[in-house]
Design a protein around this motif. Sequence first.
Motif, PDB file in Angstrom:
ATOM      1  N   ARG A   1       0.825  -1.209   0.000  1.00  0.00           N
ATOM      2  CA  ARG A   1       0.000   0.000   0.000  1.00  0.00           C
ATOM      3  C   ARG A   1       0.856   1.255   0.000  1.00  0.00           C
ATOM      4  O   ARG A   1       2.017   1.244   0.400  1.00  0.00           O
ATOM      5  N   ALA A   2       0.249   2.339  -0.431  1.00  0.00           N
ATOM      6  CA  ALA A   2       0.951   3.618  -0.476  1.00  0.00           C
ATOM      7  C   ALA A   2       1.196   4.134   0.938  1.00  0.00           C
ATOM      8  O   ALA A   2       0.431   3.832   1.868  1.00  0.00           O
ATOM      9  N   VAL A   3       2.239   4.926   1.105  1.00  0.00           N
ATOM     10  CA  VAL A   3       2.548   5.439   2.439  1.00  0.00           C
ATOM     11  C   VAL A   3       1.435   6.345   2.963  1.00  0.00           C
ATOM     12  O   VAL A   3       1.282   6.515   4.175  1.00  0.00           O
ATOM     13  N   THR A   4       0.660   6.938   2.067  1.00  0.00           N
ATOM     14  CA  THR A   4      -0.433   7.805   2.507  1.00  0.00           C
ATOM     15  C   THR A   4      -1.524   7.038   3.235  1.00  0.00           C
ATOM     16  O   THR A   4      -2.340   7.640   3.938  1.00  0.00           O
ATOM     17  N   GLU A   5      -1.540   5.726   3.096  1.00  0.00           N
ATOM     18  CA  GLU A   5      -2.593   4.906   3.709  1.00  0.00           C
ATOM     19  C   GLU A   5      -2.225   4.386   5.093  1.00  0.00           C
ATOM     20  O   GLU A   5      -3.066   3.804   5.772  1.00  0.00           O
ATOM     21  N   VAL A   6      -0.996   4.566   5.524  1.00  0.00           N
ATOM     22  CA  VAL A   6      -0.588   4.060   6.835  1.00  0.00           C
ATOM     23  C   VAL A   6      -0.820   5.126   7.893  1.00  0.00           C
ATOM     24  O   VAL A   6      -0.836   6.330   7.592  1.00  0.00           O
ATOM     25  N   PRO A   7      -1.024   4.725   9.148  1.00  0.00           N
ATOM     26  CA  PRO A   7      -1.260   5.713  10.210  1.00  0.00           C
ATOM     27  C   PRO A   7      -0.006   6.513  10.532  1.00  0.00           C
ATOM     28  O   PRO A   7       1.114   6.077  10.262  1.00  0.00           O
ATOM     29  N   GLU A   8      -0.200   7.673  11.115  1.00  0.00           N
ATOM     30  CA  GLU A   8       0.934   8.483  11.533  1.00  0.00           C
ATOM     31  C   GLU A   8       1.615   7.852  12.743  1.00  0.00           C
ATOM     32  O   GLU A   8       1.002   7.122  13.519  1.00  0.00           O
ATOM     33  N   ALA A   9       2.897   8.134  12.893  1.00  0.00           N
ATOM     34  CA  ALA A   9       3.676   7.564  13.985  1.00  0.00           C
ATOM     35  C   ALA A   9       4.666   8.604  14.490  1.00  0.00           C
ATOM     36  O   ALA A   9       4.750   9.721  13.970  1.00  0.00           O
ATOM     37  N   ASP A  10       5.399   8.219  15.517  1.00  0.00           N
ATOM     38  CA  ASP A  10       6.435   9.098  16.047  1.00  0.00           C
ATOM     39  C   ASP A  10       7.744   8.939  15.284  1.00  0.00           C
ATOM     40  O   ASP A  10       8.516   9.898  15.160  1.00  0.00           O
ATOM     41  N   VAL A  11       8.010   7.724  14.812  1.00  0.00           N
ATOM     42  CA  VAL A  11       9.298   7.442  14.190  1.00  0.00           C
ATOM     43  C   VAL A  11       9.155   6.346  13.151  1.00  0.00           C
ATOM     44  O   VAL A  11       8.325   5.442  13.293  1.00  0.00           O
TER      45      VAL A  11
END
Length: 260
Positions: free
Chosen positions: A71-81
């Motif tokens: 999947r595209a990176v735009t579809e993953v949740p935000e994280a700290d690192v």
Amino acid sequence: MLYLDKLLAQLAYPLGLSLALCLLALLFFLLDRRRLGGAALAVAIVWLGLWSLPAVSDAARLSLEGRFANRAVTEVPEADVVVVLGGGLGGGPRDWPYPDLGAGADRLWQAARAWHAGKARWVIISGGSMPWQGDRRPEAEAARSFLERLGVPDEVLLSEERSRNTRENALYSAELIRTRGFERVLLVTSALHMPRALATFRAVGIDATPLPADFEVMPEPPHPLRWVPDAQALADSTRALKEYLGLWVYRWRGWAVAER
């Protein structure tokens, strides 16, 4: 243990095991045990030929890669690192001006994509060098330089340069993660390597979200050449077997958790 692990693993891979069987067959022939020698030689040829078939190689790799969506990176949740594991390039001798990109270099591109998409503020690069490689730069050092050229600023990059395997990737990255107080982690590595990497990070208490890169197996229509032995297919099969063997050994040692 590192040297012993590498040696034993080579004996378990198709080429190493087939060569060992050939030597065993030679011993049987010298002892005039022709039936046993013929059987050992036949098993060696069949075993090597099986893993040299592109259809078999693709099936083995897909059984690992298929556990994760591309999947595209735009579809993953935000994280700290974002934690990106080594294996994408070679550190190279210290007087080489540029890193040597390897087949897994997509890992670094994926980490850069995630940072540029605003998915995390920080990036941890995990990767050292092997003791038998001589005086080479740690992989994390070379990867840091490459990520800077991809537009990731130096001040957000954290290097972990001690690790020599996936177990140490997890241990030393976890130290940085806890020291910095990071809670949400995106883990970047090749899709083939992700099952073992994710299980290893979870074993040290880091419940990372997988962001795999470097997917290899693509849909192909059936054709006769997929059943013709190929040197690249043998190499690809070996990498898949390495992951299965590594995952089994890690679980046996308590270094990886079972799949959820």
